[in-house]
Design an enzyme around this catalytic site. Sequence first.
Site: not given
Lengths: 336, 168, 750
Positions: C251, C479, C643, C645-646, C716
Amino acid sequence: MNRFDYVRAGTVAEAVQALSGANARLIAGGTNLVDLMKYNVERPDRLVDITRLPLNAIEDHEGGLRIGALVTNAIAAYDERVASRYPVLASAILAGATGQLRNAATTGGNLNQRTRCYYFYDDATPCNKREPGTGCPAIGGVNRIHAIFGISPTCIATHPSDMCVALAALDAEIRVAGPSGERSIPFSEYHRLPGGTPQFDNTLQPGEIVLSVDLPAQDTASHYTYLKLRDRLSYAFALVSVAAILDLDGDTVSRARFALGGVAHKPWRNAEAEAFLQGKAPTRENFEAAADIVIREATPQDGNAFKVELARRAIIRGLTQAAAGTPQSVSDKRIA
Amino acid sequence: MLIDSGSPRAMETIGISLTINGETRNLQVAPWTTLLDLLREGLDLTGTKKGCDHGQCGACTVLVDGKRINSCLALAVMKDGAEITTIEGLGQAGAMHPLQAAFVEHDAFQCGYCTPGQICSAAGMLAEGHAHSREEIREAMSGNICRCGAYTNIVDAIEDVMQSGAAR
Amino acid sequence: MVTTISSTGTDSFVGTARSRVDGPAKVTGLAKYAGEFAAPDLAHGYVVSGGIAKGRITAIDTTSAEAVPGVIKVYTHENRPRTAWLDYNYRDAVAPPGSPFRALYDDAIHYSGQPVALVVAEDFETARYAASLVRVTYEAELPAVNVGAQAELAYDPPMKRAGIKPPPEPWGDADGAFQAAPKKVANDYRLAVEHHNPMEPHASTVVWEGGGKITVYDKIQGVSNSHGYIAAVFGMNKEDVRVLNPYLGGGFGIGLRPQYQLFLAVLAARDLERSVRVTLTRDQMFTFGYRPDVRQRVSLGADAEGRLQSLRHDALSGTSRFEDYQEVVVNWSAILYDCDNVALTYNLTKIDTYTPADMRAPGAVTGVLALEIAMDELAYETGQDPIALRLKNYSESDRTEGKPFGSKALRACYAEGADRFGWARRNPEPRSMRDGRELVGWGMATGVWESLMQQSSAQATLTADGKLTVGNSTGDLGTGTYTILTQIAADALGLQMEDVTTKLGDTDLAEAPVAGGSWTAASSGTAVMKACRKIAAEVFGMARAMDDSPLANVDFDRVVFSDGRISVAGDPSRSVSLVEAMRAGGVDKVEATDSAGPDSGHAKEFSAYTHSAIFAEVKVDEDLGQIRVTRIVSAIAAGKIINPKTARSQILGGVVMGIGSALEEESMLDHTIGRFMNHNLAEYHVPVNADIHDIDVIFVEEEDRANPMGVKGLGEIGIVGTAAAIANAVFHATGKRIRELPITVDKILG
């Protein structure tokens, strides 16, 4: 994409015949033609599928190599004979496009790929190459990627190929077949400058089909390079590229050949600059002088004036790499 | 001539045979149908993605006779007789291909839209056997754009599979 | 009131690195995106894009197109079915002030690439072919698309965009202090127009359900926005419209607003009473929002030691003729640095393009770029180390709001980032570091982004088999929202992640806003947690009411939820399983919905921002101008990381897009015809794999109490400042200060 007839040719003669009359195009890899058809830039009435023609071999030929028109870019680049005898060609091919595209794109298609000019690609804008007589908005428009050599008032497009830049330096010949039989075209005469007829990219006659690219016997294995400069480190067309081959006799250049990509409507060679280097030492001063001879002829636009200096420096670096025997690596992005 | 469709628009479709993910299918296709549109629209194999439709992004990468290509630039009719492997044929949830598992493990994607193309491309690249270092993987995988920017993780995942020798 | 998540669950998943729960679906091709949902009798729409930037359509000939067998109907402004009359109805949830663009509204052309017709056909190829036969004749006017040339028409937007803080009133005397300052830098900066280019092109599949009902799969960052838009524009009851978007192929902001393919697809589906899909082409992805063209000037005055005495940041942004797009560009300067004389201005000027759109860290990418290059210039001007200069001017409070920061671990970002990068070994002299032929440059910059939260609701359902389903209508853009909500829910009820299913992107689920502004983790996360807590309380009640309950007489705040059981804190022998409790309670499921919003008390007291310090190494071939970004260290302070990792991937993605901003991305306008000419992925360059080398992400711990989870958002912050760090590194490498990005070869050579 417009509606068209689809024809599969079983022989070269059938292909030549199928090309006659209608607004027909040959299709093999399709990587440029299908692209252009989706943009409505190419609107053929007939597509002649030539993928089944027996033109997909790489063969020894008169001490050199004959690369069939249907040999994919990937096969050609990784062919042992090409890689060992004409490494500048392998390097140039691998500098272009991507693994996927090179698996589909063919030798003949690469020769005949069309310009990447923004306006040519956009059928909402005028373009003399796409629709003769409509004008050239690239002149005075967005022209960062456009030609600095051999332009005409009607067209400032470039030929986008990497492979062809190496072929130009290698003095390849293009063997074609047409209604009046076979002929060979010296590489320098295959592509053309736009002049008043920018709609024609090359000197193929109506009904002609490329059979092979023939590489003359020569030793180019030690002093060569293909140096490509672009807006990102891969998967981008050249702003400027240089294919350079030097024949060195001790500390003397016995023959220099170099061609530029991304700067003209055809791979750009300058006989005077090459002749200048003959018999001279492979020094930076001499390379600079040769480069200066080349760029003397430049006629840039506002947006691509940087290409003149970039071309000059690329020539010097390319010749330096070739002389030193340190050709540019495709994957190591440090410029040697 | 093997096939001549006759005058323009007279002929709607041409019969071809494709082996897709191991299953041979006889199909009627219009000559202007790309392999990508055939897969997505005709066969509901939507795992293969359309990101640009012009060979500029790699999201549509599939394996044709074992080689990775951009399916958006291939006319289906020209692939008559070919063997096609899409992401759906590479492995399934529960029986994932080592590359698929490695992509999950290394978080080698975010939105997932370029992912099937990345994985098919990586499978093709491993079969080609020309890339050995991270640098070479980066170059060889540059035909697959990932706007989410998962590149370092993609290279990690591929390197992992390459080193384990798990890929076929 | 502050609650912490561990008061109910055992907090075993939150804070740990977990693979994406939606990973297997995405890597096997099962995940379906908006343009991929099948429907019986589906018709395909193809948009005809206009070729001029300004003027009007004098004739539109659709007869050839309509004559193509398989074409169902061609829509133009001449035969468009009626839709709502008032602008108000077209204003979606995140629209800026103005009159939103309406496709096929009348003969007026507002921008190049404007949709002028929709061809609907039985199949995609027929629609595309017929679209090429639509002939449009125009009466063209000369467009004005050059923001710089429109500077004299600048204006302060009379209507402010909701959620966008205008610049604060000036304080002190910036101009006077600048004149008096012994050290000054004052320069103009510009970042090229960028297009978002998510990999998935915009698409809407409208399924005609009969009886006036439709189900819509729309590429949107939050289905509630499309839902409201469709209802208002087409005068439909919201109950008759269901919008879904389980997966979003990227997005970056361009999925915030409903785009014209949605309008066209719904229009055609309602008119034809048939399912219709409209997918835009990649080139058409350049025919709506973009990161605006902003012309900036930053003037810094400082004493000899680099302490800021004057800070002035002026910005002029292009917007469309029809909407006053606004973003926060200049405020960041006074949020990041402490100065007694500050003047910040932000003005607009109108050009003949579509309205700009929020693009990843809108405004901050642009404004912080200029500020952080200027700070680097000031560092050289005053002979300061760039970090030392920033520490010297470090803001301890947000003077634009007159509030302290809720948390701000930026000092630690500088320190840890510098340490990891090896900044201490930097020779500050430009052109002093080399690696073979290449000049080496080390640069750094600061990043900042607002930490936001939005009112969101969420639902949770625990079934008697011990499985939990949670969700709401927001979107996962990639995300990691599916994954973190699963972690939060699993912890809240002491379940395994495998026992939790998270559903998103469906207006049948509890309402949540679009995913944007980095607010989703805090907003949806808190809402999910609260809904799960409600379930926990209810099931606990059942457990306590059991005959001979081991939890009899135990209060809710003294139990923990773990391994599918409720047990007394500190005494795991006294426990009841959730399943037993529900069986005893005689229910086969327990459902709860709850909502969460910003803590207004906290917000009144504190400003909330995420921060970062970015360090970049570039290697520049001096002769040939080729730049390689060989190393990035990004140290992030963004509260609690759910998290790692993400979260790391979020930052990697921001950094990669920042590299694109710095070196490659530029939508090039032809000023005569008013059109972005490089409107495809071959000529609009985004980074490819070969461009990206080592990226090191550091998360600096922060305690923040703006929301119960201490989450501040990550979508962001990874991009902000990255391009400035690279531009500063290029200066360090080459001695060339480049203030117009991207830094392409021509600028290095020039």
